[in-house]
Design a protein around this motif. Structure first.
Motif, short mmCIF file in Angstrom:
data_model
loop_
_atom_site.label_atom_id
_atom_site.label_comp_id
_atom_site.label_asym_id
_atom_site.label_seq_id
_atom_site.Cartn_x
_atom_site.Cartn_y
_atom_site.Cartn_z
N THR A 19 -67.43 1.81 -39.75
CA THR A 19 -67.18 1.22 -41.08
C THR A 19 -65.74 1.40 -41.54
O THR A 19 -65.30 0.70 -42.45
CB THR A 19 -68.13 1.83 -42.12
OG1 THR A 19 -68.00 3.26 -42.12
CG2 THR A 19 -69.58 1.48 -41.80
N THR A 20 -65.00 2.31 -40.93
CA THR A 20 -63.59 2.54 -41.27
C THR A 20 -62.78 2.72 -39.99
O THR A 20 -63.26 3.35 -39.04
CB THR A 20 -63.44 3.80 -42.15
OG1 THR A 20 -64.25 3.66 -43.31
CG2 THR A 20 -62.00 4.00 -42.58
N PHE A 21 -61.57 2.18 -39.97
CA PHE A 21 -60.70 2.31 -38.80
C PHE A 21 -60.56 3.78 -38.41
O PHE A 21 -60.40 4.64 -39.26
CB PHE A 21 -59.33 1.71 -39.12
CG PHE A 21 -58.39 1.67 -37.94
CD1 PHE A 21 -58.41 0.61 -37.07
CD2 PHE A 21 -57.51 2.72 -37.72
CE1 PHE A 21 -57.54 0.58 -35.98
CE2 PHE A 21 -56.64 2.70 -36.64
CZ PHE A 21 -56.66 1.62 -35.76
N PRO A 22 -60.60 4.09 -37.11
CA PRO A 22 -60.57 5.50 -36.68
C PRO A 22 -59.26 6.21 -37.03
O PRO A 22 -58.18 5.63 -36.97
CB PRO A 22 -60.72 5.41 -35.15
CG PRO A 22 -61.32 4.08 -34.90
CD PRO A 22 -60.80 3.18 -35.99
N CYS A 23 -59.39 7.49 -37.37
CA CYS A 23 -58.21 8.32 -37.53
C CYS A 23 -57.63 8.62 -36.15
O CYS A 23 -58.26 8.33 -35.12
CB CYS A 23 -58.56 9.62 -38.26
SG CYS A 23 -59.50 10.79 -37.24
N HIS A 24 -56.44 9.19 -36.10
CA HIS A 24 -55.80 9.46 -34.82
C HIS A 24 -56.56 10.50 -34.01
O HIS A 24 -56.54 10.46 -32.78
CB HIS A 24 -54.35 9.92 -35.04
CG HIS A 24 -54.19 10.90 -36.15
ND1 HIS A 24 -54.09 10.50 -37.46
CD2 HIS A 24 -54.12 12.26 -36.16
CE1 HIS A 24 -53.96 11.57 -38.24
NE2 HIS A 24 -53.99 12.64 -37.47
N ASN A 25 -57.26 11.42 -34.68
CA ASN A 25 -58.04 12.42 -33.95
C ASN A 25 -59.23 11.77 -33.26
O ASN A 25 -59.53 12.05 -32.10
CB ASN A 25 -58.51 13.51 -34.92
CG ASN A 25 -58.79 14.82 -34.22
OD1 ASN A 25 -58.48 15.00 -33.06
ND2 ASN A 25 -59.39 15.74 -34.94
N CYS A 26 -59.91 10.86 -33.97
CA CYS A 26 -61.03 10.14 -33.36
C CYS A 26 -60.54 9.20 -32.26
O CYS A 26 -61.22 9.00 -31.25
CB CYS A 26 -61.79 9.35 -34.41
SG CYS A 26 -62.79 10.37 -35.51
N ALA A 27 -59.35 8.63 -32.46
CA ALA A 27 -58.82 7.67 -31.49
C ALA A 27 -58.69 8.31 -30.11
O ALA A 27 -59.04 7.69 -29.09
CB ALA A 27 -57.47 7.15 -31.95
N LYS A 28 -58.21 9.55 -30.04
CA LYS A 28 -58.03 10.16 -28.73
C LYS A 28 -59.37 10.45 -28.06
O LYS A 28 -59.49 10.38 -26.83
CB LYS A 28 -57.18 11.43 -28.83
CG LYS A 28 -57.76 12.58 -29.62
CD LYS A 28 -56.72 13.69 -29.75
CE LYS A 28 -57.22 14.83 -30.63
NZ LYS A 28 -56.14 15.82 -30.87
N HIS A 29 -60.41 10.75 -28.85
CA HIS A 29 -61.73 10.95 -28.28
C HIS A 29 -62.34 9.63 -27.81
O HIS A 29 -63.03 9.58 -26.80
CB HIS A 29 -62.65 11.64 -29.29
CG HIS A 29 -62.29 13.07 -29.55
ND1 HIS A 29 -61.28 13.43 -30.41
CD2 HIS A 29 -62.79 14.23 -29.04
CE1 HIS A 29 -61.18 14.76 -30.44
NE2 HIS A 29 -62.08 15.25 -29.63
#
Length: 522
Positions: free
Chosen positions: A392-402
């Protein structure tokens, strides 16, 4: 089929359009008018930019005719109006006056319904405008958002500028000006400034204008409003609706986020053919031995159940350490050179509100939705390699790496997240604004969601009022479309929103708007 299904007394409808600068909203407006005329509606177009001259205290004539000069001028006037009135919805109030003026011209009185009329407001630029119109007109209001990739919008608007300067072949020279205006359109630093970033997610349907023109997607939405008896959710709509539903499981009072991982079957051009749900997640505090706290859990250690914000406490500790180091190096001013470091850090913390430091999310206790979905799959032994995640929301940079490390190939998001540094940190691995969601070898693509907004899915796709119970099959529906009522607009609705219009216009009295508000509200 009842008499209420087909009638000459069809209620008014109010539509609003919005899209980032550079999207072809004129095409969207033309298609919307065409579709509504197909259902027998008369169209009344309202251009918000044309209403700005009514605010005579703020209006000045532009000092040029080129597209960039015109847009910058209109942006400045609109921002000045909102700022002076301290009202993000000021231009929507002007649009309501125009609706009442056009209604009076059609029906003879601003409080008397102009039956069979649809007002199209082009376009909204602040989230408070959308909220005011939705609060005022209720189920008669529908908000259409159009989107395109940033590169496409820059090229489109640069060409528009070049054409207005009679320099069609030199559009690349206009790209820097186009980028500057697009960024201003996206979000102003002023709370009352232009803010497409937060306005666009308020839409009821999102139309992808990337490949060519999404006319079929818009027509399908209008057909649903008039009770098409056969349309059901696309795989994209199904996945995002589930992500939105999962987000409600979150107790985060700042932002509830939901994520769904799906095994997508798609054609070569990116068209989704199927979506099998593999895992779900939301932002929530983890519970020992796996999973997350539920409401009514015992014990309950979610953030609201704790006596203080542990993340904020850590930030105070970090600032205290910084203050101590700065003091030792004589980097502080004379007033801050002595005193309690912890007290000074707490004072700084409030002053730093909205800064990148305060946006650091590493010390928040909830697991983010995207990581929660990946964990959900791992706990059940389900591979997510090659799959897509709807969030529902664009990923943060921490989620992006996962997401990258897990092997997910595609991210579809509903709302932007400006705090994310994903593109800055992972530009070799991510494409953060992919056109049409098409796959690209060796890259994880992130693309904006297209389809009916999750908030509308339960109503528009329910068969309670449009299936066999209604007695209107697909053939009968098609033959009767020029006289059908919109399915979810009650007969008595206008009685309520006429009063709501009057209340909305009270803020425009005595503020220098040239139309006589009292005359519009006799």
């Amino acid at each position: 089929m009842s008499e209420n299904d087909i009638t000459d007394e069809r209620p008014e409808l109010v539509f609003a359009l919005a899209g980032p600068l550079g999207t072809r909203l004129s095409k969207l407006s033309e298609q919307l008018a065409k579709d509504l005329r197909g259902f027998g509606y008369e169209i009344m177009l309202i251009r918000v930019s044309a209403l700005l001259s009514g605010f005579h205290q703020d209006w000045v004539e532009p000092d040029g005719t080129s597209a960039d000069v015109r847009v910058r001028h209109l942006q400045g006037i609109a921002n000045a109006v909102r700022r002076r009135l301290q009202d993000g919805a000021a231009l929507a109030r002007a649009a309501i006056i125009e609706i009442r003026r056009l209604r009076s011209k059609r029906s003879g009185h601003p409080d008397k319904a102009a039956t069979g009329c649809a007002f199209i407001i082009d376009q909204l630029k602040h989230p408070e405008e959308a909220r005011l119109l939705r609060d005022t007109y209720g189920d008669a209001f529908h908000f259409v958002g159009g989107h395109a990739s940033r590169d496409k919008r820059i090229e489109e608007f640069a060409r528009t500028i070049a054409d207005s300067l009679d320099q069609a072949g030199q559009y690349k020279a206009c790209q820097s000006e186009a980028i500057d205006l697009i960024e201003t359109d996206d979000r102003s630093k002023d709370a009352f400034g232009q803010n497409m970033r937060d306005t666009y997610p308020e839409a009821d349907v999102f139309i992808d204008l990337n490949p060519d023109y999404g006319e079929r997607a818009l027509s399908r939405f209008i057909e649903l409003l008039f009770g098409h008896p056969f349309h059901t959710p696309t795989p994209e709509e199904y996945a995002m609706y589930l992500a939105s539903a999962v987000s409600l499981r979150s107790s985060d009072s700042n932002r509830q986020v939901g994520a769904v991982i799906v095994n997508i079957a798609a054609t070569a051009d990116g068209t989704v053919r199927n979506a099998d749900v593999l895992a779900v997640g939301m932002n929530e505090v983890p519970r020992a031995w796996g999973g997350f706290y539920w409401d009514q859990s015992s014990p309950d250690a979610r953030d609201q159940a704790l006596p203080h914000d542990r993340g904020a406490k850590i930030k105070v500790s970090i600032l205290t350490e910084i203050v101590e180091r700065l003091r030792k190096r004589d980097c502080l001013g004379p007033q801050a050179a002595t005193g309690d470091d912890g007290k000074l850090a707490r004072e700084w913390l409030s002053a730093l509100e909205g800064t990148q430091f305060m946006n650091i999310g590493e010390f928040s206790r909830p697991v983010h939705a995207e990581m929660a979905a990946i964990i959900d799959a791992a706990r059940r032994g389900v591979s997510v390699d090659g799959c897509s995640i709807y969030v529902t929301t664009f990923p943060c940079h921490n989620c992006a790496k996962h997401i990258i490390a897990a092997g997910l190939r595609r991210v579809v998001y509903l709302e932007p997240y400006p705090k994310s540094r994903a593109e800055d940190l992972y530009r070799e691995e991510l494409i953060c604004d992919a056109p049409s969601g098409k796959m690209q070898e060796g890259k994880v693509i992130c693309c904006a969601y297209s389809g009916v907004a999750p908030r509308q899915c339960a109503r528009l796709f329910s068969m309670d009022l449009r299936g066999a119970k209604r007695g209107l099959d697909l053939q009968m529906w098609g033959q009767s479309r020029a006289s059908l009522r919109p399915l979810y607009v009650a007969d008595h609705l206008q009685q309520g929103y006429v009063q709501a219009e009057r209340l909305a216009l009270e803020k425009l009295q005595g503020v220098g708007y040239v139309w006589d508000v009292v005359a519009i509200c006799p």
